[in-house]
Design a protein around this motif. Sequence first.
Motif, PDB file in Angstrom:
ATOM      1  N   ASP A 141      66.027  36.635  60.545  1.00 14.46           N
ATOM      2  CA  ASP A 141      66.506  37.077  59.236  1.00 14.46           C
ATOM      3  C   ASP A 141      66.160  38.555  59.056  1.00 14.46           C
ATOM      4  O   ASP A 141      65.005  38.959  59.205  1.00 14.46           O
ATOM      5  CB  ASP A 141      65.850  36.234  58.139  1.00 14.46           C
ATOM      6  CG  ASP A 141      66.339  36.620  56.755  1.00 14.46           C
ATOM      7  OD1 ASP A 141      67.512  37.010  56.629  1.00 14.46           O
ATOM      8  OD2 ASP A 141      65.542  36.554  55.804  1.00 14.46           O
ATOM      9  N   GLY A 142      67.147  39.374  58.734  1.00 14.09           N
ATOM     10  CA  GLY A 142      66.913  40.790  58.468  1.00 14.09           C
ATOM     11  C   GLY A 142      67.468  41.691  59.555  1.00 14.09           C
ATOM     12  O   GLY A 142      68.108  41.245  60.512  1.00 14.09           O
ATOM     13  N   LYS A 143      67.196  42.981  59.422  1.00 15.74           N
ATOM     14  CA  LYS A 143      67.728  43.983  60.350  1.00 15.74           C
ATOM     15  C   LYS A 143      66.785  44.289  61.504  1.00 15.74           C
ATOM     16  O   LYS A 143      67.205  44.829  62.529  1.00 15.74           O
ATOM     17  CB  LYS A 143      67.999  45.297  59.598  1.00 15.74           C
ATOM     18  CG  LYS A 143      69.060  45.223  58.526  1.00 15.74           C
ATOM     19  CD  LYS A 143      69.229  46.588  57.865  1.00 15.74           C
ATOM     20  CE  LYS A 143      70.301  46.560  56.790  1.00 15.74           C
ATOM     21  NZ  LYS A 143      70.449  47.895  56.138  1.00 15.74           N
ATOM     22  N   HIS A 144      65.501  44.001  61.328  1.00 17.49           N
ATOM     23  CA  HIS A 144      64.499  44.479  62.271  1.00 17.49           C
ATOM     24  C   HIS A 144      64.135  43.411  63.297  1.00 17.49           C
ATOM     25  O   HIS A 144      63.728  42.311  62.941  1.00 17.49           O
ATOM     26  CB  HIS A 144      63.238  44.911  61.515  1.00 17.49           C
ATOM     27  CG  HIS A 144      62.128  45.377  62.399  1.00 17.49           C
ATOM     28  ND1 HIS A 144      62.282  46.370  63.339  1.00 17.49           N
ATOM     29  CD2 HIS A 144      60.843  44.963  62.513  1.00 17.49           C
ATOM     30  CE1 HIS A 144      61.142  46.564  63.979  1.00 17.49           C
ATOM     31  NE2 HIS A 144      60.258  45.708  63.506  1.00 17.49           N
ATOM     32  N   ASP A 145      64.286  43.763  64.570  1.00 17.40           N
ATOM     33  CA  ASP A 145      63.906  42.859  65.652  1.00 17.40           C
ATOM     34  C   ASP A 145      62.435  43.093  65.990  1.00 17.40           C
ATOM     35  O   ASP A 145      62.095  43.997  66.750  1.00 17.40           O
ATOM     36  CB  ASP A 145      64.784  43.121  66.874  1.00 17.40           C
ATOM     37  CG  ASP A 145      64.380  42.270  68.078  1.00 17.40           C
ATOM     38  OD1 ASP A 145      63.531  41.371  67.910  1.00 17.40           O
ATOM     39  OD2 ASP A 145      64.915  42.511  69.180  1.00 17.40           O
ATOM     40  N   VAL A 157      71.334  39.978  58.476  1.00 19.82           N
ATOM     41  CA  VAL A 157      70.906  40.124  57.093  1.00 19.82           C
ATOM     42  C   VAL A 157      71.273  38.862  56.321  1.00 19.82           C
ATOM     43  O   VAL A 157      72.370  38.323  56.474  1.00 19.82           O
ATOM     44  CB  VAL A 157      71.563  41.358  56.455  1.00 19.82           C
ATOM     45  CG1 VAL A 157      71.206  41.462  54.974  1.00 19.82           C
ATOM     46  CG2 VAL A 157      71.131  42.624  57.189  1.00 19.82           C
ATOM     47  N   LYS A 158      70.319  38.388  55.525  1.00 24.85           N
ATOM     48  CA  LYS A 158      70.488  37.152  54.746  1.00 24.85           C
ATOM     49  C   LYS A 158      70.815  35.952  55.628  1.00 24.85           C
ATOM     50  O   LYS A 158      71.562  35.048  55.237  1.00 24.85           O
ATOM     51  CB  LYS A 158      71.542  37.332  53.649  1.00 24.85           C
ATOM     52  CG  LYS A 158      71.159  38.332  52.575  1.00 24.85           C
ATOM     53  CD  LYS A 158      72.116  38.308  51.412  1.00 24.85           C
ATOM     54  CE  LYS A 158      71.747  39.339  50.355  1.00 24.85           C
ATOM     55  NZ  LYS A 158      70.413  39.145  49.792  1.00 24.85           N
ATOM     56  N   VAL A 164      71.968  27.522  58.731  1.00 20.65           N
ATOM     57  CA  VAL A 164      71.186  26.319  58.450  1.00 20.65           C
ATOM     58  C   VAL A 164      69.863  26.348  59.211  1.00 20.65           C
ATOM     59  O   VAL A 164      68.807  25.962  58.693  1.00 20.65           O
ATOM     60  CB  VAL A 164      71.993  25.062  58.828  1.00 20.65           C
ATOM     61  CG1 VAL A 164      71.103  23.828  58.814  1.00 20.65           C
ATOM     62  CG2 VAL A 164      73.157  24.872  57.871  1.00 20.65           C
ATOM     63  N   THR A 165      69.913  26.833  60.458  1.00 19.27           N
ATOM     64  CA  THR A 165      68.724  26.851  61.295  1.00 19.27           C
ATOM     65  C   THR A 165      67.642  27.743  60.708  1.00 19.27           C
ATOM     66  O   THR A 165      66.467  27.374  60.643  1.00 19.27           O
ATOM     67  CB  THR A 165      69.092  27.333  62.716  1.00 19.27           C
ATOM     68  OG1 THR A 165      70.276  26.655  63.145  1.00 19.27           O
ATOM     69  CG2 THR A 165      67.982  27.053  63.691  1.00 19.27           C
ATOM     70  N   VAL A 166      68.044  28.937  60.255  1.00 13.96           N
ATOM     71  CA  VAL A 166      67.081  29.860  59.647  1.00 13.96           C
ATOM     72  C   VAL A 166      66.630  29.342  58.280  1.00 13.96           C
ATOM     73  O   VAL A 166      65.470  29.480  57.908  1.00 13.96           O
ATOM     74  CB  VAL A 166      67.673  31.275  59.544  1.00 13.96           C
ATOM     75  CG1 VAL A 166      66.679  32.227  58.871  1.00 13.96           C
ATOM     76  CG2 VAL A 166      68.043  31.809  60.920  1.00 13.96           C
ATOM     77  N   ALA A 167      67.555  28.745  57.529  1.00 14.86           N
ATOM     78  CA  ALA A 167      67.193  28.189  56.220  1.00 14.86           C
ATOM     79  C   ALA A 167      66.118  27.111  56.363  1.00 14.86           C
ATOM     80  O   ALA A 167      65.168  27.054  55.583  1.00 14.86           O
ATOM     81  CB  ALA A 167      68.424  27.620  55.517  1.00 14.86           C
ATOM     82  N   ALA A 168      66.253  26.266  57.368  1.00 17.40           N
ATOM     83  CA  ALA A 168      65.247  25.235  57.598  1.00 17.40           C
ATOM     84  C   ALA A 168      63.899  25.867  57.917  1.00 17.40           C
ATOM     85  O   ALA A 168      62.851  25.429  57.412  1.00 17.40           O
ATOM     86  CB  ALA A 168      65.691  24.318  58.741  1.00 17.40           C
TER      87      ALA A 168
END
Length: 249
Positions: A141-145, A157-158, A164-168
């Motif tokens: 999530d986001g711009k920075h690795d 971003v967002k 779903v995977t990141v939301a979990a």
Amino acid sequence: MVPSPAAATGVARAAGYEIEEELRAAPSGSGRPLVIAGVDEVGRGAWAGPVVVCAAVTDLSPPPVVPGRGKKAIALTDSKLLTEAHRESFAGILPGWLAGHAIGAAGPEEIDEVGMTAALRRAAVRALESLPVRPDVVILDGKHDFLSRPWRVRCEVKADQRSVTVAAASVLAKVHRDRLMAELDGEFPGYGFADSAGYPSPVHQKALEEHGPTPHHRLSWSYLDDLPRWRHMKKHRDPLAGEGQLSLL
């Protein structure tokens, strides 16, 4: 194509599988579907407590929903868009639904020692290496690795609202850390850890002024500059000495 959770439940802002489907559609050369992990963190901006990272893997099946008011179903999305009760409900069912998940953390001393970026990477690697299978791709999530090699990373971003995977991962990381900070509240009452989770709040700031930092506070952070009684406790990393070198001024 996997049906959209929003379409199934009528809930706006539900996370979907668009990022995962795009990644799986690209030729992989392995002859098998990509294993995709969603990674999210919580606690980056707190003054106390660890930074916590969750890595989650799904099989791209329709995600669970939890009941809301009336007949409304609450779909999985960014943990910040869910109430505490809904996060707790999801935390109870996500482990059984996910193909795998794991938590990694870096505590305040480690954050002081190596800085937030390195601490985030350590926590994320701990989570990823604890998964039952090594992922081929990691969605951040986001711009920075903050992971980089050898991990193959997709920054979005967002992503916690789109994947779903990141939301979990977002929900499980948030619930895990909130529970931990609530336990610390019993050990160090008065700092408001159960309510603020270690983030700055009027109660937290007043307790710091009166009683100083606890062993769970990050002592390299600038809030100590505004606490004359406790400023001597601030830790400073020496950038010329390399990672892990601290001087105490």
